[in-house]
Scaffold this motif. Structure first.
Motif, PDB file in Angstrom:
ATOM      1  N   GLU A  12       0.824  -1.209   0.000  1.00  0.00           N
ATOM      2  CA  GLU A  12       0.000   0.000   0.000  1.00  0.00           C
ATOM      3  C   GLU A  12       0.855   1.254   0.000  1.00  0.00           C
ATOM      4  OE1 GLU A  12      -2.692  -0.529   3.363  1.00  0.00           O
ATOM      5  OE2 GLU A  12      -4.331  -0.594   1.925  1.00  0.00           O
ATOM      6  N   ASP A  34       2.418   1.775  -3.423  1.00  0.00           N
ATOM      7  CA  ASP A  34       1.401   2.294  -4.342  1.00  0.00           C
ATOM      8  C   ASP A  34       1.129   3.770  -4.080  1.00  0.00           C
ATOM      9  OD1 ASP A  34       1.207  -0.110  -5.575  1.00  0.00           O
ATOM     10  OD2 ASP A  34      -0.766  -0.652  -4.788  1.00  0.00           O
ATOM     11  N   PRO A  60      -5.441  -5.134  -1.125  1.00  0.00           N
ATOM     12  CA  PRO A  60      -4.638  -5.179   0.112  1.00  0.00           C
ATOM     13  C   PRO A  60      -5.379  -4.708   1.358  1.00  0.00           C
ATOM     14  CG  PRO A  60      -3.306  -4.347  -1.696  1.00  0.00           C
ATOM     15  CD  PRO A  60      -4.693  -4.477  -2.230  1.00  0.00           C
ATOM     16  N   GLN A  61      -6.171  -3.640   1.238  1.00  0.00           N
ATOM     17  CA  GLN A  61      -6.904  -3.148   2.411  1.00  0.00           C
ATOM     18  C   GLN A  61      -7.825  -4.219   2.969  1.00  0.00           C
ATOM     19  OE1 GLN A  61      -8.742   0.786   1.928  1.00  0.00           O
ATOM     20  NE2 GLN A  61      -7.600   1.006   0.033  1.00  0.00           N
ATOM     21  N   LYS A  92      -4.548   1.953  -8.038  1.00  0.00           N
ATOM     22  CA  LYS A  92      -4.100   2.069  -6.647  1.00  0.00           C
ATOM     23  C   LYS A  92      -5.149   1.516  -5.691  1.00  0.00           C
ATOM     24  CE  LYS A  92      -4.092   6.045  -4.431  1.00  0.00           C
ATOM     25  NZ  LYS A  92      -4.733   5.795  -3.103  1.00  0.00           N
ATOM     26  N   GLY A  97      -4.986  -2.068  -5.596  1.00  0.00           N
ATOM     27  CA  GLY A  97      -3.718  -2.615  -5.137  1.00  0.00           C
ATOM     28  C   GLY A  97      -2.867  -3.184  -6.247  1.00  0.00           C
TER      29      GLY A  97
END
Length: 363
Positions: A39, A42, A188-189, A350, A353
């Motif tokens: 993250e 990015d 990813p989040q 973004k 991810g």
């Protein structure tokens, strides 16, 4: 002599799993750290690209203004010849000169802003630059760009390749955009939140197993002279009443687990909204670019007609200057739309991810 061998065997499968693999929590924390690193990378790439796009906006605006000034000077030279023949009034010359002075002021302002933006951009990259006149030394271009342009690169700069098409191809073809749970789970989040939910679940299990009984098997050997006695024993250990502290720990851990699950649901909704909004903005910009292309073509034709009519003394210079400014404003507007559309593609990558992955593939 006596020999006693004792052990402690929990009845809880969760506790036995912790004995077999005591580094589960550390491994999960390491996974979170790796995802946060992705993250962060990015975010850095997006910040650099955003700054690069701001710089290209200023550079494009500057080139358009310079072209507008050159075009204005050509018109002024023709107007002076027409003035000698008495075809146009002297006021038209004054208006053109005043317009040229205004454009020059805008050019100087854009140059100043561009210098400041270049300094910020290379400060963000951690690259030292030396300013000599209007040029920067040691300028290295990123392998990214926002739009295609026919303008040649300025001194000290390299013309950047086009990445807009690559981003669009990657999104539309290689990784089709879907809102399925499987696609969202790769963000990813969301991965981080799933791991945090797993950690919260482990905390709740740990709080629960504190009250579980524990089996204590033992094996004893005792020797007195020639007599050897062996015995095997087993006992069960129960936790005594602790004034409700352990029950409170279970309640706290349960509330934390519920909170993490609520945050996951909210995060998925927010990401869905962000992705949908960004996709809609890309489509809107594509439509506006097509409209602007048609408007520019029409405005250029009208401007050429106006130049001919002004040369014949049929319209004043004010109308000619209005048509000229309209053409160059539309040219600047379409370049800004293309840059903003590229940033929307970058933002979309973004959010999903995938920005770092696409950037590495492009390199």
């Amino acid at each position: 002599w006596d020999i006693s061998l004792e052990s402690e065997e929990p009845f809880s499968r969760f506790a036995r799993g912790n004995f077999k693999d005591p580094l589960i929590d550390e491994k999960l924390q390491l996974d979170i750290a790796n995802l946060k690193l992705i993250e962060k990378v990015d975010e850095i790439i997006y910040s650099v690209l955003n700054s690069c796009c701001d710089l290209q906006k200023l550079s494009s605006s500057l080139k358009i203004k310079q072209k507008e000034y050159e075009d204005l000077q050509d018109s002024l030279e023709v107007a002076r010849l027409k003035l000698k023949k008495g075809i146009i009034p002297e006021m038209d010359i004054f208006q053109m000169e005043l317009q040229g002075s205004s454009v020059l002021t805008e050019i100087e302002s854009l140059k100043k802003d561009r210098k400041a933006q270049i300094a910020r951009f290379y400060s963000l990259l951690g690259t030292e630059t030396v300013l000599i006149g209007d040029d920067f030394l040691n300028i290295k271009s990123l392998p990214l760009t926002t739009h295609k342009t026919d303008y040649p690169p300025e001194k000290g700069e390299k013309k950047l390749p086009d990445l807009t098409t690559s981003c669009q191809t990657y999104i539309d073809a290689e990784v089709p955009f879907v809102f399925s749970p499987a696609a969202l789970a790769n963000i990813p989040q969301i991965k981080i939140k799933h791991i945090e939910i797993e950690l919260a679940g482990r905390r709740m299990k740990e709080a629960e197993v504190k009250n579980h009984p524990v089996l204590l098997p033992s094996f004893n050997v005792r020797r007195e002279g020639e007599i050897i006695e062996k015995s095997v024993m087993a006992s069960i250990k129960f936790s005594l009443y602790d004034k409700g502290i352990r029950k409170e720990d279970v309640k706290i851990a349960s509330n934390e687990l519920a909170r993490q699950r609520i945050e996951l649901d909210s995060m998925i909704k927010d990401i869905r909204i962000d992705l949908t909004t960004t996709m809609d903005e890309i489509k809107d910009k594509e439509r506006r670019i097509k409209v602007l292309e048609k408007e520019i073509s029409l405005a250029e034709k009208i401007y050429e007609i106006a130049r001919i009519r002004h040369g014949l003394g049929l319209i004043p210079a004010k109308d000619l200057l209005d048509y000229q400014r309209d053409v160059f404003q539309k040219q600047n507007a379409i370049l800004e739309e293309q840059i903003d559309m590229f940033l929307d593609y970058v933002k979309l990558l973004k959010t999903r991810g995938e920005l770092c992955h696409v950037y590495q593939d492009f390199l």
